[in-house]
Design a protein around this motif. Structure first.
Motif, mmCIF file in Angstrom:
data_model
loop_
_atom_site.group_PDB
_atom_site.id
_atom_site.type_symbol
_atom_site.label_atom_id
_atom_site.label_comp_id
_atom_site.label_asym_id
_atom_site.label_seq_id
_atom_site.Cartn_x
_atom_site.Cartn_y
_atom_site.Cartn_z
ATOM 1 N N SER A 95 -0.358 116.841 74.475
ATOM 2 C CA SER A 95 0.964 115.663 74.540
ATOM 3 C C SER A 95 0.757 114.756 75.534
ATOM 4 O O SER A 95 1.679 113.760 75.736
ATOM 5 C CB SER A 95 2.268 116.735 74.557
ATOM 6 N N ASN A 96 -0.062 114.763 76.734
ATOM 7 C CA ASN A 96 -0.236 114.077 77.787
ATOM 8 C C ASN A 96 -1.305 113.140 77.748
ATOM 9 O O ASN A 96 -1.518 112.470 78.662
ATOM 10 C CB ASN A 96 -0.134 114.804 79.030
ATOM 11 N N ILE A 97 -1.937 113.328 76.372
ATOM 12 C CA ILE A 97 -3.207 112.378 76.350
ATOM 13 C C ILE A 97 -2.667 111.175 75.181
ATOM 14 O O ILE A 97 -2.272 111.760 74.247
ATOM 15 C CB ILE A 97 -4.382 112.922 75.740
ATOM 16 N N LEU A 98 -2.413 109.883 75.598
ATOM 17 C CA LEU A 98 -2.016 108.870 74.679
ATOM 18 C C LEU A 98 -3.249 107.826 74.180
ATOM 19 O O LEU A 98 -4.126 107.743 74.748
ATOM 20 C CB LEU A 98 -1.032 107.929 75.158
ATOM 21 N N LEU A 99 -2.842 107.405 72.852
ATOM 22 C CA LEU A 99 -3.951 106.516 72.342
ATOM 23 C C LEU A 99 -3.290 105.026 72.032
ATOM 24 O O LEU A 99 -2.202 105.224 71.589
ATOM 25 C CB LEU A 99 -4.244 107.216 70.796
ATOM 26 N N ASP A 100 -4.100 104.162 72.358
ATOM 27 C CA ASP A 100 -4.036 102.830 71.931
ATOM 28 C C ASP A 100 -4.487 102.471 70.508
ATOM 29 O O ASP A 100 -4.790 103.318 69.901
ATOM 30 C CB ASP A 100 -4.699 101.925 73.021
ATOM 31 N N ALA A 101 -4.367 101.080 70.513
ATOM 32 C CA ALA A 101 -4.221 100.618 69.051
ATOM 33 C C ALA A 101 -5.814 101.049 68.439
ATOM 34 O O ALA A 101 -6.100 101.017 67.285
ATOM 35 C CB ALA A 101 -4.088 99.260 68.718
ATOM 36 N N SER A 102 -6.710 101.058 69.437
ATOM 37 C CA SER A 102 -8.098 101.156 69.235
ATOM 38 C C SER A 102 -8.437 102.664 69.158
ATOM 39 O O SER A 102 -9.758 103.068 68.758
ATOM 40 C CB SER A 102 -8.984 100.484 70.108
#
Length: 430
Positions: A240-247
């Motif tokens: 839950s502390n790993i975030l993903l961008d549009a790519s």
């Protein structure tokens, strides 16, 4: 009597100097108290202007740190001694961190009065905001009932003011106004890794994406451990502390529990998230870089199995390890949503690496630099293999095209070609 004027002058001079010093000291005290009222301890203040939601996407329960509890008499004395210098230094570090300070009114407008909720964590609710500059950001608000949020707020502002890496979520601003403590981050449009592993709305992540996420997170931690000066221990690595961008590229977030390696590593109470906590840290109350490595190993198995640590992930792993001896045969724990679309050798290599990360003995765990090298080599070999298959396929296509072109030639040209071949054969025979 002649010495009286000289003594008078000296007395006046000393009085003036003392007066100037008192004025300067009073000015700095005023500045400090004003800053302290904004960024200092606000645990007794309760803000009712922002709606706080109790249920969120973060299913892993954080536990408190000893620093949040009541202070001992000794610590109170130490705090009193360092009140002026320590407090003034902390306030000046935040103001000099290079992080912009936003007004509460601007953030209220950008979040449509805090109605654009996109997540909920231990710190508090997170909102999507559209700033006047056109930039989309994520706004995290300290919950009024948060026991640890105040310290996390100061930690994030001071740490992220100097930590910059493509695999860390950048802090772009903060607000300490109207009894609120708010952090503003770069907006990560794909949300958390946890939402993709367990959320029903998102399609399952492919094996290739999972391995790229694993490498991105490893690079972010490698920077914290080996690139930051002084080194930083994250202490709360979880999906839950790993975030993903549009790519679908990953960044590490939530630095509220992070500590510089130079500080005292011993705590009386445990701090972190159950399921990801290093057993050595639990037994000794001593956190190190290898504590992050253990949490990262759990995250790797989470990517492989698609199972939450609170759902018995590590027990599941240990049972599988009894049959695999930690090297091969890990396919029995693979996420069924992958439908078998993964390379078996690659799976065994990554799982064996993860198993080393969760070794009970911290010294036997690899460093984050070693982990980055292993994962980079695995992904590089995969990409090289794909390129090789593509080039082989391209050569087969070229041969097919040449045969087709030959078949479409006129009978006259084919006849001439056959005659020339026959004549060549005849000449060779002769």
């Amino acid at each position: 009597m002649k010495s009286d004027p000289a003594g008078l002058i000296i007395g006046i001079s000393i009085g003036v100097v003392i007066g100037v010093l008192l004025a300067v000291l009073g000015f700095f005290c005023f500045r400090y108290q004003r800053r302290r009222s904004q960024i200092g301890n606000s645990s007794s203040r309760r803000a009712a202007t922002v709606p706080i939601h109790q249920n969120g996407v973060d299913s892993c329960a954080p536990v408190s740190d000893s620093s949040i509890g009541s202070e001992s008499p000794k610590s109170v004395v130490q705090h009193s001694i360092s009140f002026w210098l320590g407090g003034l230094k902390k306030a000046s570090v935040i103001s000099a961190s290079g992080i912009l300070e936003y007004s509460y009114k601007d953030l209220q407008k950008a979040t449509f009065n805090f109605t654009t909720l996109i997540g909920q964590g231990a710190f508090g609710p997170v909102y999507k905001a559209q700033m006047m500059t056109g930039e989309t950001v994520a706004v995290k608000v300290l919950a009024s009932n948060s026991r640890q949020g105040e310290r996390e707020f100061q930690t994030e502002v001071m740490l992220l003011g100097r930590l910059h890496h493509r695999n860390l979520v950048n802090l772009v601003g903060y607000c300490a106004e109207k009894g609120q403590h708010i952090l503003i981050y770069v907006y990560m449009s794909r949300g958390s890794l946890a939402s993709h592993l367990y959320g029903e709305k998102n399609t399952p992540l492919s094996w290739d994406v999972r391995m790229q996420v694993a490498l991105d997170v490893a690079r972010g931690l490698e920077y914290l451990h080996d690139g930051a000066v002084p080194p930083v221990i994250h202490r709360d690595i979880k999906s839950s502390n790993i975030l993903l961008d549009a790519s679908m590229r990953a960044r590490v977030s939530d630095f509220g529990l992070s500590r510089e390696e130079i500080v005292d590593k011993n705590v009386s109470n445990i701090q972190g998230t159950f399921g990801y906590l290093d057993p050595e840290y639990i037994s000794t109350r001593n956190f190190t870089k290898k504590s992050d490595v253990y949490s990262y190993g759990v995250l790797l198995f989470e990517l492989i199995a698609g199972r939450n640590p609170l759902q018995g992930l590590m027990e599941y792993v240990e049972l599988a390890a009894m049959n695999t001896e930690g090297n091969v045969g890990w396919e029995e724990i693979v996420d069924s949503r992958l439908d078998g679309k993964f390379d078996l050798q690659e799976l065994n290599d990554v799982a064996a690496l993860a198993y080393k990360c969760v070794n009970r003995v911290p010294k036997k765990r690899p460093s984050m630099r070693d982990i980055v090298q292993v994962l980079s080599r695995i992904i590089k070999m995969r990409n090289h293999s794909k390129q090789h298959r593509k080039s082989s396929s391209a050569r087969v296509d070229d041969i097919t095209i040449n045969i087709d072109q030959l078949a479409h030639r006129s009978p006259h040209s084919v006849h001439q070609r056959v005659e020339s071949m026959d004549s060549t054969a005849d000449s060779c025979d002769i």
